[in-house]
Design an enzyme around this catalytic site. Structure first.
Site, PDB file in Angstrom:
ATOM      1  N   THR A 104      -2.873   5.596   1.362  1.00 26.90           N
ATOM      2  CA  THR A 104      -1.839   4.719   0.328  1.00 26.90           C
ATOM      3  C   THR A 104      -1.770   5.645  -0.996  1.00 26.90           C
ATOM      4  O   THR A 104      -3.182   6.282  -1.421  1.00 26.90           O
ATOM      5  CB  THR A 104      -2.020   3.361   0.261  1.00 26.90           C
ATOM      6  OG1 THR A 104      -3.272   3.114  -0.503  1.00 26.90           O
ATOM      7  CG2 THR A 104      -1.899   2.620   1.477  1.00 26.90           C
ATOM      8  N   GLU A 133       1.114   1.177   5.663  1.00 25.81           N
ATOM      9  CA  GLU A 133       0.340   0.654   6.622  1.00 25.81           C
ATOM     10  C   GLU A 133       1.039   0.121   7.985  1.00 25.81           C
ATOM     11  O   GLU A 133       0.501  -0.371   8.955  1.00 25.81           O
ATOM     12  CB  GLU A 133      -0.082  -0.638   5.819  1.00 25.81           C
ATOM     13  CG  GLU A 133      -1.407  -0.660   4.989  1.00 25.81           C
ATOM     14  CD  GLU A 133      -0.772  -0.188   3.575  1.00 25.81           C
ATOM     15  OE1 GLU A 133       0.448   0.105   3.276  1.00 25.81           O
ATOM     16  OE2 GLU A 133      -1.389  -0.441   2.367  1.00 25.81           O
ATOM     17  N   LYS A 191       6.361 -13.518 -14.990  1.00 26.88           N
ATOM     18  CA  LYS A 191       6.273 -14.920 -14.982  1.00 26.88           C
ATOM     19  C   LYS A 191       6.645 -15.517 -16.649  1.00 26.88           C
ATOM     20  O   LYS A 191       5.715 -15.239 -17.574  1.00 26.88           O
ATOM     21  CB  LYS A 191       4.984 -15.604 -14.575  1.00 26.88           C
ATOM     22  CG  LYS A 191       5.097 -16.917 -14.540  1.00 26.88           C
ATOM     23  CD  LYS A 191       3.669 -17.468 -13.470  1.00 26.88           C
ATOM     24  CE  LYS A 191       4.178 -18.830 -13.056  1.00 26.88           C
ATOM     25  NZ  LYS A 191       3.043 -19.477 -12.184  1.00 26.88           N
ATOM     26  N   TRP A 240       9.695 -17.344 -12.598  1.00 28.49           N
ATOM     27  CA  TRP A 240       9.349 -15.899 -11.801  1.00 28.49           C
ATOM     28  C   TRP A 240      10.661 -15.288 -12.330  1.00 28.49           C
ATOM     29  O   TRP A 240      11.721 -15.788 -11.924  1.00 28.49           O
ATOM     30  CB  TRP A 240       9.028 -15.922 -10.520  1.00 28.49           C
ATOM     31  CG  TRP A 240       7.772 -16.452 -10.175  1.00 28.49           C
ATOM     32  CD1 TRP A 240       7.453 -17.489  -9.490  1.00 28.49           C
ATOM     33  CD2 TRP A 240       6.410 -15.859 -10.378  1.00 28.49           C
ATOM     34  NE1 TRP A 240       5.971 -17.701  -9.212  1.00 28.49           N
ATOM     35  CE2 TRP A 240       5.462 -16.713  -9.931  1.00 28.49           C
ATOM     36  CE3 TRP A 240       5.842 -14.748 -11.159  1.00 28.49           C
ATOM     37  CZ2 TRP A 240       4.054 -16.513 -10.195  1.00 28.49           C
ATOM     38  CZ3 TRP A 240       4.883 -14.531 -11.332  1.00 28.49           C
ATOM     39  CH2 TRP A 240       3.629 -15.444 -10.668  1.00 28.49           C
TER      40      TRP A 240
HETATM   41  P1  ADP Z   1       2.777   2.832  -2.312  1.00 28.09           P
HETATM   42  O1  ADP Z   1       1.876   1.664  -2.456  1.00 28.09           O
HETATM   43  O2  ADP Z   1       1.444   4.243  -2.220  1.00 28.09           O
HETATM   44  O3  ADP Z   1       3.524   3.177  -2.839  1.00 28.09           O
HETATM   45  P2  ADP Z   1       4.128   3.094   0.442  1.00 28.09           P
HETATM   46  O4  ADP Z   1       4.792   4.396   0.103  1.00 28.09           O
HETATM   47  O5  ADP Z   1       3.453   2.929   1.596  1.00 28.09           O
HETATM   48  O6  ADP Z   1       2.700   3.153  -0.648  1.00 28.09           O
HETATM   49  O7  ADP Z   1       4.972   1.854  -0.384  1.00 28.09           O
HETATM   50  C1  ADP Z   1       4.772   0.661   0.132  1.00 28.09           C
HETATM   51  C2  ADP Z   1       5.591  -0.164  -0.937  1.00 28.09           C
HETATM   52  O8  ADP Z   1       6.801   0.390  -1.413  1.00 28.09           O
HETATM   53  C3  ADP Z   1       6.155  -1.613  -0.214  1.00 28.09           C
HETATM   54  O9  ADP Z   1       5.018  -2.486  -0.284  1.00 28.09           O
HETATM   55  C4  ADP Z   1       7.056  -2.057  -1.333  1.00 28.09           C
HETATM   56  O10 ADP Z   1       6.335  -2.570  -2.386  1.00 28.09           O
HETATM   57  C5  ADP Z   1       7.817  -0.592  -1.571  1.00 28.09           C
HETATM   58  N1  ADP Z   1       9.044  -0.507  -0.763  1.00 28.09           N
HETATM   59  C6  ADP Z   1       9.197   0.278   0.094  1.00 28.09           C
HETATM   60  N2  ADP Z   1      10.599   0.195   0.640  1.00 28.09           N
HETATM   61  C7  ADP Z   1      11.048  -0.543  -0.256  1.00 28.09           C
HETATM   62  C8  ADP Z   1      12.514  -1.262  -0.551  1.00 28.09           C
HETATM   63  N3  ADP Z   1      13.530  -0.495   0.317  1.00 28.09           N
HETATM   64  N4  ADP Z   1      12.951  -1.843  -1.456  1.00 28.09           N
HETATM   65  C9  ADP Z   1      11.928  -2.224  -2.361  1.00 28.09           C
HETATM   66  N5  ADP Z   1      10.634  -1.838  -2.219  1.00 28.09           N
HETATM   67  C10 ADP Z   1      10.267  -0.920  -1.293  1.00 28.09           C
END
Ligand code: ADP
Length: 542
Positions: free
Chosen positions: A185, A330, A439, A444
């Site tokens: 990640t 993940e 918050k 929220w």
């Molecule tokens: P990183 O934590 O490195 O950014 P990822 O690329 O795996 O890792 O990102 C996953 C996260 O990206 C998700 O848990 C979410 O918070 C965000 N995310 C992914 N797609 C979307 C989306 N369409 N809208 C909002 N958030 C998103």
């Protein structure tokens, strides 16, 4: 009673063999790091992957060895994926946009025995080589003619290795739960953690990506993953396209609007995938250069929330459907995707558009629930927001080498760290990341919502809402925006624009315009950096 069907393991080499036999003539088109466009077929891909596998064996790669790649999306990188995993070793895609210290950390953590690197990343690797005691071989992914002089010990030329190696090889029969690849990640919310995929999870995920409710790939499709192979597996396209017999178009290092437009129109791409910031640049290019993209049918957009204006402009001006998706490293990464459902036929256009802004329905294979802080399950009514938890065959159970860090609860659900609502039709709407929530006065405020409104302002290119400490309300939201080139909206205009669209107490305290929005290694806005930058607020418009 047990079923009487064959227990044929699902392995990535079976995808390659299928593509070679049944779609052997289908094309892979790559923009090379060296410059020109390269064309080959799945038949050639399969033969060259076998040569590479033989070359790796001749270098002594064995057992559970982990092999890294530092490479853009290109045919040699695809060969590396299939060769390494096909042999039963682990392919580790390294994100070259990480800071040098983080790079060294993950290469050492993964114990990369060898790294295959594009020419562009040789200097980067040279700069950290003395911090990589376990690295034995570097294979530079180029031909003899372009081989650079390098201080790297044990540097090999990719094409020379292939020339010296035979194309005949039988892929070993592997149990389908054998590890196939590893992706960290990007550390948006902390230290990078390794997600270790298996052959089974990869194949099952790719099957899902092909289906109409996900990317809808077939032999007529021309797929362009702009999303890098080092970012969440290029969203499954590298396995799904050969499986479906689709033409695969790879952008190499050139992801600017002009290069993408050339590739899309030149190769008649009909489906492309990238994060919102890339599409933002692309739309700006189309507008500035007055170009069209008639062949492009749909774009997959995920990684962060898609602004409503992007969905509208793509559709109205260019006839392109935006498929908004949500996923995570993940999750291999596909979790949800937004396609119009039958219940929308009778909806007004604006209502449909509001639905398109959601992250979409869960795909088969991803079981989801939302829970409150006490782990009580919340209803799917489109209003109750809670912690999003998921389980399924392509979702991580734990992180690589993090033995004390199990991801699953007693029901085998993984907490995603995202907050969202789910409606009665199964549409997910992400309202925040748990740690990005603001918050204020005990209530929220959704940073995603504030950002969405700001992005609808015609002058705004990028927007981020973060919390600042407030003695009375605990926290208050502020907005940081970057303007589109040649636009000059005042911060206060933008604040009012957003304030008109939310409840009074949710309106940003102040807005600041910045020329430099910090991005993470996966092209998302770095809220960590922004929080650091604005922890002592000095700029205010009111
Ligand atoms: P990183 O934590 O490195 O950014 P990822 O690329 O795996 O890792 O990102 C996953 C996260 O990206 C998700 O848990 C979410 O918070 C965000 N995310 C992914 N797609 C979307 C989306 N369409 N809208 C909002 N958030 C998103």
């Amino acid at each position: 009673m047990r079923g009487l069907m064959q227990a044929q393991p699902l392995t990535t080499s079976s995808i390659l063999e299928h593509a070679e036999r049944c779609h052997g003539g289908q094309r892979i088109v790559s923009r090379m790091v060296e410059g020109p466009i390269h064309r080959c077929s799945y038949r050639e891909l399969a033969a060259r992957s076998r040569r590479l596998a033989n070359a790796l064996l001749s270098l002594g790669i064995a057992g559970d060895d982990v092999i890294g790649t530092l490479a853009w999306n290109g045919f040699r990188h695809v060969e590396a994926w299939y060769a390494v995993a096909g042999l039963g070793h682990v392919l580790h895609t390294i994100n070259p946009r990480l800071a040098a210290g983080q790079l060294a950390y993950i290469i050492n953590h993964a114990e990369d025995r060898a790294i295959l690197a594009d020419l562009s990343f040789v200097p980067l690797l040279e700069s950290i080589a003395d911090q990589l005691p376990g690295l034995r071989d570097v294979i530079i992914m180029t031909d003899r003619e372009h081989m650079p002089a390098t201080s790297l010990r044990s540097a090999h030329c990719y094409e020379e290795l292939l020339e010296q190696s035979p194309a005949s090889l039988h892929w070993p029969a592997l149990p389908e739960d054998t590890a196939s690849s590893l992706c960290y990640t990007s550390g948006t919310t902390g230290r990078p953690k390794g997600v270790l995929y298996s052959h089974r999870s990869t194949v099952v995920h790719a099957l899902s990506v092909c289906t109409p409710n996900v990317m809808g790939l077939g032999m007529q499709s021309v797929v362009l993953p702009v999303v890098p192979m080092f970012h969440a597996n290029a969203w499954g396209t590298i396995h799904a396209a050969p499986m479906a017999g689709s033409k695969l178009v790879l952008p190499g290092p050139s992801m600017d609007g002009k290069s993408l437009h050339e590739l899309i129109t030149g190769e008649e791409v009909d489906v492309a995938a990238a994060v919102p910031t890339v599409w933002q640049m692309f739309l700006q290019y189309l507008q500035d250069s007055n170009q069209r993209v008639d062949c492009l049918n749909r774009v997959m957009v995920a990684g962060s929330a898609v602004p409503r204006s992007m969905i509208e402009i793509f559709k109205r001006k260019y006839g392109v459907t935006v498929c908004h998706a949500w996923g995570m490293t993940e999750l291999s990464p596909v979790g949800t995707i937004n396609h119009p459902g039958p219940e929308e036929r009778s909806m007004a256009e604006q209502e449909q558009l509001a639905l398109r802004c959601k992250q979409g329905r869960f795909v088969y294979g991803v079981t989801a629930r939302i829970v409150d802080d006490e782990q009580r399950e919340l209803p799917w009514n489109g209003a109750s927001a809670g912690h999003l938890q998921v389980r399924g065959p392509w979702i991580a159970a734990s992180y690589y080498k993090e033995t004390g860090d199990h991801l699953l609860d007693e029901d085998n659900f993984m907490d995603t760290g995202d907050i969202g609502t789910i409606d009665a039709n199964g549409y997910l709407q992400i309202t925040d990341r748990a740690k990005d929530l603001i918050k204020s006065g005990g209530e929220w405020i959704s940073s995603v919502e504030l950002e969405g409104h700001a992005m609808d302002h015609p002058d705004v290119a990028l927007a981020a809402a973060i919390a600042i400490p407030d003695p009375k309300w605990d926290q208050r939201p502020i907005l940081i925006v970057k303007l589109k080139q040649g636009h000059a909206a005042e911060a206060e205009d933008i604040r009012e624009f957003v304030a008109r669209r939310v409840a009074r107490w949710q309106a940003p305290e102040w807005v600041t315009v910045t020329d430099e929005m910090p991005l993470t290694a996966t092209g998302k806005i770095s809220k960590l950096a922004l929080r650091h930058r604005y922890s002592h607020p000095v700029q205010s418009v009111d």
